[in-house]
Design an enzyme around this catalytic site. Structure first.
Site, mmCIF file in Angstrom:
data_model
loop_
_atom_site.group_PDB
_atom_site.id
_atom_site.type_symbol
_atom_site.label_atom_id
_atom_site.label_comp_id
_atom_site.label_asym_id
_atom_site.label_seq_id
_atom_site.Cartn_x
_atom_site.Cartn_y
_atom_site.Cartn_z
ATOM 1 N N SER A 185 0.788 -1.239 0.000
ATOM 2 C CA SER A 185 0.000 0.000 0.000
ATOM 3 C C SER A 185 0.819 1.288 0.000
ATOM 4 C CB SER A 185 -0.958 0.018 1.193
ATOM 5 O OG SER A 185 -2.115 -0.731 0.899
ATOM 6 N N LYS A 188 0.251 3.813 -2.723
ATOM 7 C CA LYS A 188 -0.713 4.912 -2.657
ATOM 8 C C LYS A 188 -0.034 6.285 -2.594
ATOM 9 C CE LYS A 188 -4.515 2.265 -0.546
ATOM 10 N NZ LYS A 188 -3.911 0.935 -0.360
ATOM 11 N N SER A 363 -5.780 3.973 4.263
ATOM 12 C CA SER A 363 -5.345 3.025 3.231
ATOM 13 C C SER A 363 -6.547 2.522 2.443
ATOM 14 C CB SER A 363 -4.577 1.845 3.833
ATOM 15 O OG SER A 363 -3.802 1.201 2.842
#
Length: 528
Positions: A185, A188, A363
């Site tokens: 993640s 991102k 997230s």
């Protein structure tokens, strides 16, 4: 010379210290209150160069760096009804106890009772420190303390690292910093910077209704807003209920009380199912129209069961809302609006900066995939998984960032085909801290605060990095990453990235604690 931002900081500090004690998730939005001085500062300092190893900042940017780090606990003007003043009083009452006040359940989340928030002593220590005074950490000293920590078996079989001083742009430490690993993640961060670059921090995503000419055919046109909601409490998001109100009024003004309804999802292209498959509760189908991320419960973040047809379900909810407002309609069907259709009503998402912050803090995979496609739309690429990856790379290349070895298979980091380097992650953070790019600031202000917000709210228990580390987490089976910023004991704002991978997978809790220890060490070592 005392730059204006530092002078203003010193003048405001007594108020800041009082407010800092009430740190809570909603304060992330306080960055908007300090946006004007950030923008003014952008013209007063030298631009950031592309690679972290050669970046040059003036003294003013060091001050700005700490201001950026501190915006989670600062704001000009009175608090609103979200409870900050109450939290401040609760903090005062909590002195002498382990941890601060329990700020209560946040509407729309998992429903689990929150643990008491930790006290903000470490936040105050960071804010009270000098602004980049003294020499920055040295490469040798960082190697001495980080090296043994990176050798921790809990980190698995592969690990890379980079640390950059955001006041000078100099890379202070690197271990395999140019080696590309699966970032999970932390992808991102790249998605955030690319979307803010392509579409702009103030861009809002529209969902609209149109009426086909010489007919009673209404089309609900999806614009890709991942925060569109059908719930009574919109919490600042674009509301299907508001859109129904306006659409019904517009139709009644035309003396129309019965229509056929269709819905248009043609903005996005290609497969709408993420490669991880439909059975995964981490992300819904990626479509230009959905309400509440297709969730089948009342949550607004985290995992949840999703509808198999988010666009059709959103349209059915909208049809019901029209019925409630006196507009009769049959079950909606998919159809593309024509260029000749006349506008009826429009609702718009919060600004892109707010979507970026929410994506990073929680997230949020649905927002991430939507932002990758919004980047593609703005960049003139197909709004698909492949087009989004191409568009993200194109925007980061414009910024001159180090892309060797990088692969962008999706916007969320759920796809193991994604590859990033520690060098690129720290370069992204450095670019977001660059006074020449105030439009990217949300890529920093949205980072979770250790021990306080988002995906770091339950981590760092007892760690000295609590309140001083702001970082994006990344977790897949066998993959654990952490990238963000930290204020060290001398007030230096540092960017860091730690990426690990292991086959067989390591025990997740032990790996996360090892990563947290690395970031906490940056906050406390001094490393001169």
């Amino acid at each position: 010379m005392v730059v204006p931002e530092l002078k203003a900081w010193r003048a405001a500090r007594p108020h800041v210290v009082r407010v800092a004690r009430s740190v809570r998730p909603q304060l992330v939005r306080a960055v908007e209150a300090v946006k004007p001085p950030l923008v003014r500062a952008a013209g007063a300092v030298k631009p950031l160069v592309t690679r972290p190893s050669t970046v040059q900042f003036t003294a003013g940017s060091a001050t700005l760096g700490l201001v950026v780090a501190a915006t989670v606990v600062t704001a000009a003007g009175p608090w609103d009804s979200t409870g900050q003043r109450t939290a401040e009083r609760e903090w005062a009452a909590s002195q002498g106890r382990a941890g601060g006040a329990d700020h209560g359940h946040v509407s729309g989340t998992s429903g689990k009772a929150p643990a008491p928030a930790p006290s903000a002593a470490s936040v105050l220590t960071g804010l009270g420190g000098s602004v980049g005074a003294g020499p920055s950490p040295t490469e040798k000293a960082l190697a001495d303390v980080l090296g043994p920590l990176l050798d921790n078996a809990a980190l698995g079989t592969e690990r890379t690292a980079a640390v950059v001083d955001l006041a000078t742009g100099k890379r202070l430490y690197g271990k395999g910093a140019d080696d590309a690993l699966t970032p999970a993640s932390t992808t991102k961060i790249a998605t955030a910077v690319a979307a803010l670059t392509a579409a702009g921090a103030d861009h809002r995503i529209a969902t609209r209704t149109v009426l086909e000419p010489d007919s009673k055919k209404v089309v609900l046109v999806g614009g890709g807003d991942p925060t569109l909601t059908a719930r009574k409490d919109a919490q600042g998001n674009a509301s299907l209920r508001t859109l129904a109100d306006s659409t019904a009024r517009a139709l009644k003004d035309r003396k129309t009380d019965e229509v056929t309804l269709s819905y248009d999802t043609s903005l996005y292209e290609g497969p709408d199912v993420h490669p991880i498959g439909l059975d995964n509760t981490n992300v819904a189908r990626v479509t230009a129209l959905m309400a509440d991320e297709g969730r089948l419960d009342d949550t607004s973040s985290g995992t949840a069961k999703r509808t198999e047809e988010p666009a059709a379900d959103a349209a059915k909810k909208f049809a019901g809302l029209l019925e409630d407002r006196g507009i009769k309609t049959a079950d909606p069907v998919p159809a593309k609006a024509t260029d000749r259709a006349k506008a009826l009503a429009t609702v718009k998402s919060p600004p892109l900066s707010a979507l970026v912050e929410r994506m990073l803090t929680n997230s949020d995979n649905d927002i991430a995939e939507a932002l990758a496609r919004q980047t593609a739309v703005a960049a003139g690429e197909p709004a698909s998984f492949k087009g989004g990856g191409t568009a993200v790379r194109k925007q980061l290349k414009k910024l001159g960032l180090p892309l060797k070895g990088a692969e962008f298979a999706d916007g969320s980091g759920l796809d193991r085909a994604d590859k990033l380097t520690a060098d690129l992650l720290t370069a992204l953070l450095a670019k977001a801290a660059d006074p020449a790019h105030p439009e990217l600031r949300a890529a920093l202000t949205g980072l979770p605060v250790a021990g306080f917000t988002g995906t770091l709210s339950t981590r760092y228990a007892g760690q000295p990095g609590t309140g001083l580390v702001r970082a994006k987490t990344g977790t897949l089976t066998g993959v654990h990453t952490l990238a963000g910023t930290v204020v060290d004991t001398d007030g230096h704002l540092l960017a860091f990235a730690f990426l690990t991978a292991s086959d067989p997978p390591t025990e997740p809790t032990a790996t996360q604690k090892a990563l947290d220890a690395l970031a906490s060490t940056l906050a406390t070592c001094g490393c001169k």
